[in-house]
Design an enzyme around this catalytic site. Structure first.
Site, PDB file in Angstrom:
ATOM      1  N   ASP A  62     122.108  91.740  58.611  1.00 45.33           N
ATOM      2  CA  ASP A  62     123.128  91.790  59.329  1.00 45.33           C
ATOM      3  C   ASP A  62     124.289  92.260  58.526  1.00 45.33           C
ATOM      4  O   ASP A  62     124.745  91.349  57.522  1.00 45.33           O
ATOM      5  CB  ASP A  62     123.854  90.053  59.863  1.00 45.33           C
ATOM      6  CG  ASP A  62     124.881  90.015  60.626  1.00 45.33           C
ATOM      7  OD1 ASP A  62     125.697  90.939  60.318  1.00 45.33           O
ATOM      8  OD2 ASP A  62     125.097  89.012  61.518  1.00 45.33           O
ATOM      9  N   VAL A  63     124.951  93.364  58.571  1.00 43.34           N
ATOM     10  CA  VAL A  63     125.617  93.928  57.493  1.00 43.34           C
ATOM     11  C   VAL A  63     127.018  93.056  57.273  1.00 43.34           C
ATOM     12  O   VAL A  63     127.653  93.291  56.304  1.00 43.34           O
ATOM     13  CB  VAL A  63     126.143  95.359  57.989  1.00 43.34           C
ATOM     14  CG1 VAL A  63     124.499  96.183  58.082  1.00 43.34           C
ATOM     15  CG2 VAL A  63     127.012  95.360  59.370  1.00 43.34           C
ATOM     16  N   TYR A 155     139.280  98.404  67.813  1.00 39.41           N
ATOM     17  CA  TYR A 155     137.990  99.169  67.598  1.00 39.41           C
ATOM     18  C   TYR A 155     138.547 100.315  66.794  1.00 39.41           C
ATOM     19  O   TYR A 155     138.077 101.057  65.815  1.00 39.41           O
ATOM     20  CB  TYR A 155     137.430  99.451  68.936  1.00 39.41           C
ATOM     21  CG  TYR A 155     136.294 100.420  68.475  1.00 39.41           C
ATOM     22  CD1 TYR A 155     134.989  99.905  67.918  1.00 39.41           C
ATOM     23  CD2 TYR A 155     136.332 101.660  69.144  1.00 39.41           C
ATOM     24  CE1 TYR A 155     134.045 100.945  67.832  1.00 39.41           C
ATOM     25  CE2 TYR A 155     135.386 102.524  68.936  1.00 39.41           C
ATOM     26  CZ  TYR A 155     134.198 102.227  68.368  1.00 39.41           C
ATOM     27  OH  TYR A 155     133.150 103.018  68.079  1.00 39.41           O
TER      28      TYR A 155
END
Ligand code: NDP
Ligand code: 8X3
Length: 255
Positions: A62-63, A155
């Site tokens: 999981d980055v 985003y």
């Protein structure tokens, strides 16, 4: 040119990342594939082994988790440590709400994965590239990083951040042979919109209705092109859109 080179792809379990894995495997590279859905990585690795005899090293990663990124990337087996190409692809959008009505959890997930995750991975890998005098970082940004669109707010901000980070990294690597490329796709049909709409497949499908979107292979093809130029050529930025798309808000749909 890519024969036996080590390529690390984040977000390789789906979409653009999985397509990059396929195209780089076909070109003879050895692949480190990272994502949270390990079963997907295993299935992809089996397929690549069958199709191209590709050697793979899989990371359940999981980055967003800084200590996981650091510990996994700093303890790679010695024969996997010399990463030549890093494709920072892991990322997502969540929601399409007005900023003043948006979910703070959604914002944090996007910022943590698209910006902080990309930074953690880059910080772990690029020092080795500088030390070895060889390497290439490819960041997957977006058309959304150039132009905000209604409901895109956070985003778009995260992808504008990827653009700034790519530009800044290129400046900081000047004087080294390490290259930096940012790829900015428009509409690509992947799991992206399903993830954005929290699993609502019908709403996701409407995003691409009446137009011909890019495929993840179209994007991977451009990534491969950028990665296979002669060492003195740095393609810094590529904006690629479907023919049916002019900018982040203007698309042509057939009814
Ligand atoms: P997908 O949803 O198909 O793929 C996203 C990938 O990112 C998956 O492999 C997912 O793996 C991985 N990922 C997401 N969050 C994390 C995390 N926290 N840690 C590790 N891996 C993670 O979408 P796309 O292929 O379309 O997206 C890839 C990139 O392209 C993203 O950065 C996206 O913003 C960008 N992009 C997409 C466009 C589009 O229209 N589709 C256009 C422009 C840019 P897992 O869930 O297994 O962890
Ligand atoms: C993905 C493309 O236009 O849906 O980055 O934001 S868009």
């Amino acid at each position: 040119m890519l024969k036996d080179k080590i390529v690390l792809i984040t977000g390789a379990s789906s979409g653009i990342g999985a397509s990059c894995a396929k195209l780089f495997a076909e070109a003879g590279a050895k692949l480190i594939l990272a994502a949270r859905r390990f079963d997907r990585l295993q299935a992809l690795a089996t397929q690549l082994q069958q199709d191209f005899h590709t050697e793979t090293h899989l990371l359940e990663l999981d980055v967003r988790d800084r200590s996981q990124v650091e510990s996994q990337l700093q303890s790679l087996p010695p024969n996997w440590a010399n990463i030549e190409i890093l494709i920072n692809n892991a990322g997502l959008s969540r929601g399409l709400d007005k900023l003043y009505e948006g979910s703070i959890e959604d914002w944090e997930e996007m910022i943590d994965a698209n910006l902080k995750g990309l930074l953690y991975v880059t910080r772990s890998i690029v020092p080795g590239m500088v030390q070895r005098g060889s390497g290439h970082v490819v960041n997957i940004g977006s058309i959304a990083g150039r132009q905000a669109y209604p409901g895109g707010n956070v985003y778009c901000a995260s992808k504008a951040g990827v653009r700034a980070i790519s530009e800044g990294l290129k400046q900081d690597l000047l004087g080294t042979p390490v290259r930096v490329t940012e790829i900015e796709p428009g509409l690509v049909e992947t799991e992206f919109s399903i993830v954005r709409f929290h699993g609502d497949g019908d709403r996701a499908g409407k995003v691409y209705e009446g137009l011909t979107p890019l495929t993840p292979d179209d994007v991977a093809d451009v990534v491969l092109f950028c990665a296979t130029r002669p060492p003195h050529v740095n393609i810094s930025e590529v904006l690629l859109v479907p023919t049916d798309q002019a900018n982040a808000t203007l698309v042509s749909r057939r009814s």
